[in-house]
Write a protein that holds these residues in place. Sequence first.
Motif, PDB file in Angstrom:
ATOM      1  N   ARG A 292       3.808 -14.928 -40.922  1.00  0.00           N
ATOM      2  CA  ARG A 292       5.262 -14.951 -40.876  1.00  0.00           C
ATOM      3  C   ARG A 292       5.750 -14.039 -39.757  1.00  0.00           C
ATOM      4  O   ARG A 292       5.067 -13.082 -39.378  1.00  0.00           O
TER       5      ARG A 292
ATOM      6  N   SER B 282      12.885 -13.579 -42.395  1.00  0.00           N
ATOM      7  CA  SER B 282      11.594 -13.966 -41.818  1.00  0.00           C
ATOM      8  C   SER B 282      11.475 -15.481 -41.784  1.00  0.00           C
ATOM      9  O   SER B 282      12.281 -16.201 -42.387  1.00  0.00           O
ATOM     10  N   LEU B 283      10.474 -15.961 -41.064  1.00  0.00           N
ATOM     11  CA  LEU B 283      10.174 -17.388 -41.010  1.00  0.00           C
ATOM     12  C   LEU B 283       8.673 -17.589 -40.884  1.00  0.00           C
ATOM     13  O   LEU B 283       7.951 -16.692 -40.445  1.00  0.00           O
TER      14      LEU B 283
ATOM     15  N   THR C 150       4.690 -23.721 -35.077  1.00  0.00           N
ATOM     16  CA  THR C 150       6.065 -23.221 -34.992  1.00  0.00           C
ATOM     17  C   THR C 150       6.221 -22.274 -33.817  1.00  0.00           C
ATOM     18  O   THR C 150       7.217 -22.333 -33.074  1.00  0.00           O
TER      19      THR C 150
ATOM     20  N   ILE D 261      14.029 -23.808 -41.584  1.00  0.00           N
ATOM     21  CA  ILE D 261      14.117 -22.367 -41.327  1.00  0.00           C
ATOM     22  C   ILE D 261      15.512 -21.858 -41.682  1.00  0.00           C
ATOM     23  O   ILE D 261      15.670 -20.852 -42.380  1.00  0.00           O
TER      24      ILE D 261
ATOM     25  N   ASP E 207      16.281 -21.810 -45.465  1.00  0.00           N
ATOM     26  CA  ASP E 207      15.681 -20.665 -46.162  1.00  0.00           C
ATOM     27  C   ASP E 207      16.594 -19.440 -46.091  1.00  0.00           C
ATOM     28  O   ASP E 207      16.526 -18.557 -46.958  1.00  0.00           O
ATOM     29  N   TRP E 208      17.403 -19.370 -45.066  1.00  0.00           N
ATOM     30  CA  TRP E 208      18.341 -18.246 -44.909  1.00  0.00           C
ATOM     31  C   TRP E 208      19.729 -18.584 -45.465  1.00  0.00           C
ATOM     32  O   TRP E 208      20.665 -17.783 -45.335  1.00  0.00           O
TER      33      TRP E 208
END
Length: 240
Positions: A156, A192-193, A199, A216, A219-220
């Motif tokens: 990550r 984070s990603l 990626t 991505i 997720d945020w």
Amino acid sequence: KLIFFPSVSDAFFQLNESKVRKAPANLVIVRPTHFANARGNGIIITSIQRGGRSVRRIMGRNVTFQELMAMAYGRSVSHVALPIGAPKDHYDFLVTMPDDLEQHLQSAVRRKLGYAAEMETRDTPVLALKVENPNAGGLKTSPDNEKENTDARNGRLYFTHTKLTVVMDGLDGILKTPVVDKTGLTNNYDFSLVWDAQTQQQIESGTLDVETGRKILADWGLGLEPDTASMEMLVVKKVK
């Protein structure tokens, strides 16, 4: 002596700073790319020491016309507005003049391709970054005593004490479209990603696929929506 469009070895168009630094001085080159079927494209900005001072050099390999104009006028690609009928070709460029590199590149583009550009404020299609799910949990407000940091570990990429302008700037460059912030989020955040090889390669080369990008952001708790905004754009025009 200023040399426009000389014949020069392809060795100086490698994505390698040392190769660019070894190119002859006083060159201004814009040409259809010699690397259409080769791997690797991009721009190198480097410098050499000459006469006790640092002298910049710029090189582009297999870049789009939009990327060429952005480099020539010192703007981001997303803020370059192309005219109808703009070239679809890709180009190589190399400028090793002692100063005024961008101005020399502008002159070369005008002379070779017949285009110039100027700044104009206009209503422009943009992507608006918005909060879609405030309970997603991917963005955590960072304590004031934390320091800004980026760290890749355990598959990550972690951002610490980071403002969302970092996300916006990244999206702007990858999507080649202006991104405006309509989240209303002004704090520093930890987030984070996933940072696997695919990626990482897509983000670093500016080729992130849409679905990965959406995941991505989701997720945020964020998303992108088409919008319009008044902003300064570099408007490219055919020279009469």
